[in-house]
Design an enzyme around this catalytic site. Structure first.
Site, PDB file in Angstrom:
ATOM      1  CE  LYS A  11      -5.914   4.275   8.205  1.00 44.23           C
ATOM      2  NZ  LYS A  11      -7.174   3.975   7.544  1.00 44.23           N
ATOM      3  NE  ARG A  86      -5.593  -1.404   5.992  1.00 45.62           N
ATOM      4  CZ  ARG A  86      -5.273  -0.186   5.551  1.00 45.62           C
ATOM      5  NH1 ARG A  86      -4.041   0.240   5.606  1.00 45.62           N
ATOM      6  NH2 ARG A  86      -6.208   0.583   5.042  1.00 45.62           N
ATOM      7  NE  ARG A 125     -10.591   8.362  -0.133  1.00 41.42           N
ATOM      8  CZ  ARG A 125      -9.960   7.733   0.851  1.00 41.42           C
ATOM      9  NH1 ARG A 125      -9.737   8.322   2.008  1.00 41.42           N
ATOM     10  NH2 ARG A 125      -9.542   6.506   0.683  1.00 41.42           N
ATOM     11  NE  ARG A 159      -6.458   5.103  -2.550  1.00 43.07           N
ATOM     12  CZ  ARG A 159      -6.428   5.083  -1.230  1.00 43.07           C
ATOM     13  NH1 ARG A 159      -6.043   6.138  -0.550  1.00 43.07           N
ATOM     14  NH2 ARG A 159      -6.800   4.014  -0.567  1.00 43.07           N
ATOM     15  NE  ARG A 170     -10.105   0.733   0.424  1.00 44.33           N
ATOM     16  CZ  ARG A 170     -10.277   2.025   0.128  1.00 44.33           C
ATOM     17  NH1 ARG A 170     -11.122   2.373  -0.811  1.00 44.33           N
ATOM     18  NH2 ARG A 170      -9.604   2.935   0.769  1.00 44.33           N
TER      19      ARG A 170
HETATM   20  P1  ADP Z   1      -7.348   3.434   3.346  1.00 44.71           P
HETATM   21  O1  ADP Z   1      -7.013   3.628   4.773  1.00 44.71           O
HETATM   22  O2  ADP Z   1      -8.202   4.525   2.801  1.00 44.71           O
HETATM   23  O3  ADP Z   1      -7.845   2.061   3.039  1.00 44.71           O
HETATM   24  P2  ADP Z   1      -4.555   3.112   2.645  1.00 44.71           P
HETATM   25  O4  ADP Z   1      -3.792   3.991   1.746  1.00 44.71           O
HETATM   26  O5  ADP Z   1      -4.176   3.061   4.082  1.00 44.71           O
HETATM   27  O6  ADP Z   1      -6.048   3.588   2.468  1.00 44.71           O
HETATM   28  O7  ADP Z   1      -4.507   1.608   2.091  1.00 44.71           O
HETATM   29  C1  ADP Z   1      -4.856   1.290   0.781  1.00 44.71           C
HETATM   30  C2  ADP Z   1      -4.723  -0.215   0.530  1.00 44.71           C
HETATM   31  O8  ADP Z   1      -3.351  -0.622   0.714  1.00 44.71           O
HETATM   32  C3  ADP Z   1      -5.505  -1.126   1.469  1.00 44.71           C
HETATM   33  O9  ADP Z   1      -6.836  -1.271   1.075  1.00 44.71           O
HETATM   34  C4  ADP Z   1      -4.704  -2.432   1.339  1.00 44.71           C
HETATM   35  O10 ADP Z   1      -5.000  -3.129   0.149  1.00 44.71           O
HETATM   36  C5  ADP Z   1      -3.275  -1.953   1.232  1.00 44.71           C
HETATM   37  N1  ADP Z   1      -2.620  -1.900   2.564  1.00 44.71           N
HETATM   38  C6  ADP Z   1      -2.183  -0.778   3.192  1.00 44.71           C
HETATM   39  N2  ADP Z   1      -1.646  -1.070   4.390  1.00 44.71           N
HETATM   40  C7  ADP Z   1      -1.755  -2.423   4.530  1.00 44.71           C
HETATM   41  C8  ADP Z   1      -1.398  -3.350   5.553  1.00 44.71           C
HETATM   42  N3  ADP Z   1      -0.827  -2.949   6.702  1.00 44.71           N
HETATM   43  N4  ADP Z   1      -1.655  -4.662   5.347  1.00 44.71           N
HETATM   44  C9  ADP Z   1      -2.224  -5.090   4.219  1.00 44.71           C
HETATM   45  N5  ADP Z   1      -2.603  -4.276   3.221  1.00 44.71           N
HETATM   46  C10 ADP Z   1      -2.371  -2.956   3.358  1.00 44.71           C
END
Ligand code: ADP
Ligand code: ZN
Length: 215
Positions: A11, A86, A125, A159, A170
Site C-alpha cells: 500500500k 482500518r 523489511r 520497524r 498484525r
Molecule cells: P502496515 O500497513 O504495514 O501495517 P502502517 O504504516 O499502515 O503499516 O501501520 C502501522 C501501524 O500503525 C499499524 O499496525 C497500527 O498499529 C497503526 N495504524 C495505522 N493506521 C491505523 C488506523 N487507521 N487505525 C488504527 N491503527 C492504525
C-alpha cells in the site's frame, strides 16, 4: 481513493508512486503516527503502546490524525488514503469527515495477497533511519551495500512492528477488523480488487487504469 490491504501488501509503496503520478496527497496514518512517536507528543506516546505490539491504535486516535492532517492541507486536494480506514467505525467516520468537507470516497482499491507471501515479505523489511526509504533483504537491497540509495545514510532500522511475532498479530487483526470493511465499499459499487503479487509497476498500472475510469 482508499487503499486497503494487509501489512506488506505494498500500500505505502503504491501510494507514494501514485502521489507523484496523479498529483494527489498521500495520507498514511501509519507514517503520521510514527511522526507523532518520533516527536514524543502525547498522542505519539499513546500510539506507541499499541503499535509496538502490532495492535491498532484506538479509532479516535486514528481519526484525529486524519482530521488534523486534512485541516492543515489544501482543501481542494485529492487524497490517497493509505492505512485508513482500518475498522468499520473508521469507515463510517471517514464518510462523515469527507461529507463535512463536500468530498466523498471515489474508489476503494483492495490489494489482495496470500498470508504466506506476506510473512516472507514482512520479515525482511528495513528502512533508512534518516530519510525513511524502505528496503528488503531479498527484494530490494540498496544498490551499494549498507548505503541508502536516496540520501547516502548508512544507518538502517527494522520497524519495531516488523518483528516476527508482531507480524502475525498484525495479519490476524487485518482479517478480523479491516477485511470486514470491504463489503461496506463493495455494496456501494466502490470496491476494486488488484492482485498484490504482481510487480510493483504492474500494480501501479492497474490502479491507474481504475482511477482513469473514475475521471
Ligand atoms: P502496515 O500497513 O504495514 O501495517 P502502517 O504504516 O499502515 O503499516 O501501520 C502501522 C501501524 O500503525 C499499524 O499496525 C497500527 O498499529 C497503526 N495504524 C495505522 N493506521 C491505523 C488506523 N487507521 N487505525 C488504527 N491503527 C492504525
Ligand atoms: Zn536514506
Amino acid at each position: 481513493m482508499i487503499l486497503i490491504g494487509p501489512p506488506g501488501s505494498g500500500k505505502g509503496t503504491q501510494a507514494q508512486r501514485l502521489e507523484q503520478k496523479l498529483g494527489a496527497v498521500h495520507l498514511s496514518t501509519g507514517e503520521l503516527l510514527r511522526d507523532e512517536i518520533a516527536a514524543e507528543s502525547p498522542l505519539g506516546k499513546t500510539a506507541a503502546t499499541y503499535m509496538n505490539t502490532g495492535r491498532l491504535v484506538p479509532d479516535q486516535v486514528a481519526v484525529k490524525v486524519v482530521v488534523d492532517h486534512m485541516d492543515r492541507g489544501d482543501p481542494d486536494a485529492d487524497y490517497i488514503l493509505d492505512g485508513f480506514p482500518r475498522t468499520r467505525i473508521q469507515a463510517e467516520e471517514l464518510d462523515r469527515i469527507l461529507g463535512e468537507r463536500g468530498l466523498e470516497v471515489g474508489k476503494a482499491v483492495e490489494i489482495y495477497i496470500e498470508d504466506d507471501v506476506l510473512k516472507e515479505r514482512l520479515t525482511g523489511r528495513f528502512a533508512c533511519v534518516k530519510c525513511g526509504e524502505g528496503y528488503h533483504k531479498f527484494f530490494k537491497r540498496p544498490e551499494i551495500e549498507d548505503v541508502c540509495d536516496k540520501c547516502g545514510s548508512m544507518e538502517f532500522d527494522v520497524r519495531s512492528d516488523d518483528m516476527e511475532e508482531t507480524i502475525l498479530t498484525r495479519l490476524g487483526i487485518y482479517h478480523l477488523e479491516t477485511a470486514p470493511i470491504l463489503p461496506y465499499y463493495e455494496n456501494r459499487g466502490l470496491l476494486v480488487k488488484v492482485d498484490g503479487e504482481k510487480s510493483v509497476s504492474d500494480v501501479t498500472k492497474e490502479i491507474e487504469l481504475i482511477l482513469a475510469d473514475v475521471g
